[in-house]
Scaffold this motif. Structure first.
Motif, PDB file in Angstrom:
ATOM      1  N   ASP A   4      37.908 -42.937  35.027  1.00 46.97           N
ATOM      2  CA  ASP A   4      36.703 -42.116  34.924  1.00 46.97           C
ATOM      3  C   ASP A   4      36.116 -42.276  33.522  1.00 46.97           C
ATOM      4  N   MET A   5      34.852 -42.644  33.442  1.00 42.97           N
ATOM      5  CA  MET A   5      34.212 -42.802  32.138  1.00 42.97           C
ATOM      6  C   MET A   5      34.048 -41.426  31.488  1.00 42.97           C
ATOM      7  N   ASP A  98      30.627 -43.260  37.881  1.00 44.02           N
ATOM      8  CA  ASP A  98      31.525 -43.532  36.749  1.00 44.02           C
ATOM      9  C   ASP A  98      32.994 -43.295  37.075  1.00 44.02           C
TER      10      ASP A  98
END
Ligand SMILES: [Mg+2]
Length: 396
Positions: A4-5, A98
């Protein structure tokens, strides 16, 4: 592996515009009524939250820097991150713009360990895009996601099979994805605060209180993923678009034009994801923020924008509008994969070919290069995609 960004949209902006680095940044659309869709860690730390209006945010933090979101940039970066992941395993699922899941089971003969893969992926994402991400590694998706969130920001948390229960035990129940404020309060009222307490709670009581969710909760509390077997193969539960307008719209003709535009956007996403739907809903919001939704289920599945439009305008006609509207939304639900048999939609073959051509043109020249003339009634304004938006990757 779950990836996960960190503060994705804001990080992408800070990476590509160095003057934003280290500053509290909020990503917004361009309208006066836009809300914050993402913010940098500097802003989060000072109390800025997603969903705040510009006004609220400025009052809270006068030094906040607003940046207009750039959808293409976010989608493009997402696609490139997906490409990086595909070098380690073919089993990559994009779960939002993301967030990704990558099944590393088959890759362990090629790479030393999952943690090595995670470190390599983090390094490459950092070098190429200048952003950080958090990674969770676990025996299933549920625990991988919880581990990823646990390590945020810039984390790498690996949970071995034998450590799953111990890892979960002390976490608050709201660490489990899907447990929102309401469920947390209901559990707290039963004296359950941690996953360990939830695990030890009699499942019969949970079942009586929450139905089938009681069983799921009990499973999840011990780190077992109850949805694994029910995986829909990446099928979204619904696809929707909504718009908040610069000026409230009272004119039904203009409302209809907006609905045509929104229906077209939903139809385009259905076609892109190769799914059809039979449930459609119309959401509208009045200036006082009262929000109403009506839904209708058709006797057949369709990806057709005209049918979606006719359905939602029928829903519109069933509303006695008490005021102008500030937001309109159209969603498709009750979806399934498109079985390639165009004659199922009797007589629409020609129209489907038309839309295919329109899609091709728009893919090549940009969204809305070709669109129904009626939608020219709508003043176009810039909008930022929802963070839940899931780009379609054709090469996966
Ligand atoms: Mg994120």
């Amino acid at each position: 592996m779950y990836i996960d960004m960190d503060a994705y949209f804001a990080s992408v902006e800070q990476a590509s515009r160095p003057y934003l680095r280290g500053k509290p940044v909020a990503v917004v659309g361009s309208g006066k009524r836009t809300v914050i869709v993402a913010s940098s860690y500097e802003a989060k730390r000072l109390g800025i939250k997603t969903g705040m209006t510009r006004g609220e945010a400025i009052r809270k933090l006068p030094s906040l820097v607003f940046v207009e979101g750039r959808n293409n940039k976010y989608v493009d970066t997402c696609v490139r991150i997906h490409e990086i992941l595909l070098r380690y395993t073919p089993e990559v699922e994009i779960c939002s713009i993301d967030e990704f899941f990558a099944d590393l089971t088959g890759s362990l003969l090629l790479f030393p360990s999952p943690a090595d893969i995670a470190a390599a992926v983090k390094r490459e994402i950092g070098e190429r895009f200048g952003i950080t991400c958090s990674v969770g590694i676990a025996p299933n998706k549920l625990v991988a996601k919880i581990a990823g969130e646990f390590g945020k920001p810039d984390g790498l948390v690996a949970v071995e099979k034998d450590d799953v229960e111990r890892f979960m035990e002390g976490l608050p129940v709201e660490s489990i994805p899907g447990i929102g404020r309401k469920m947390k309060e209901a559990l707290n009222a039963l004296g359950i605060r941690t996953c360990g307490e939830l695990r030890d709670f009699p499942v019969s009581v949970l079942r009586r209180r929450f139905g089938i969710w009681g069983d799921y909760l009990s499973f999840m509390a011990r780190g077992t993923d109850p949805f694994r077997a029910r995986d829909q193969g990446g099928l979204p539960r619904s696809i929707g678009h909504s718009m908040t307008f610069e000026k409230n719209i009272g004119d039904r003709v203009v409302i209809r034009a907006r609905l045509l535009e929104l229906s077209g956007m939903v139809a385009r996403r259905l076609r892109k994801e190769k799914i059809v739907a039979k449930g459609f809903s119309l959401t509208l919001r009045y200036p006082d923020f009262t929000t109403l939704t009506k839904r209708m289920t058709l006797p057949f599945y369709t990806p057709n924008g005209r049918i979606i439009y006719e359905t939602v305008t029928a829903l519109l006609d069933s509303f006695r509008l008490k005021d102008a509207v500030r937001l309109l939304g159209v969603s498709a639900f009750n979806v399934r994969r498109f079985a390639a048999n165009p004659s199922l939609f009797g007589g629409l073959d020609r129209e489907e070919r038309l839309w295919k051509a329109v899609d091709d043109v728009n893919d090549a020249f940009g969204e809305c290069s070709l669109r129904p003339a009626t939608t020219l009634l709508c003043v176009r304004h810039h909008w930022v995609i929802s963070p839940a938006y899931r780009p379609v990757c054709f090469f996966s």
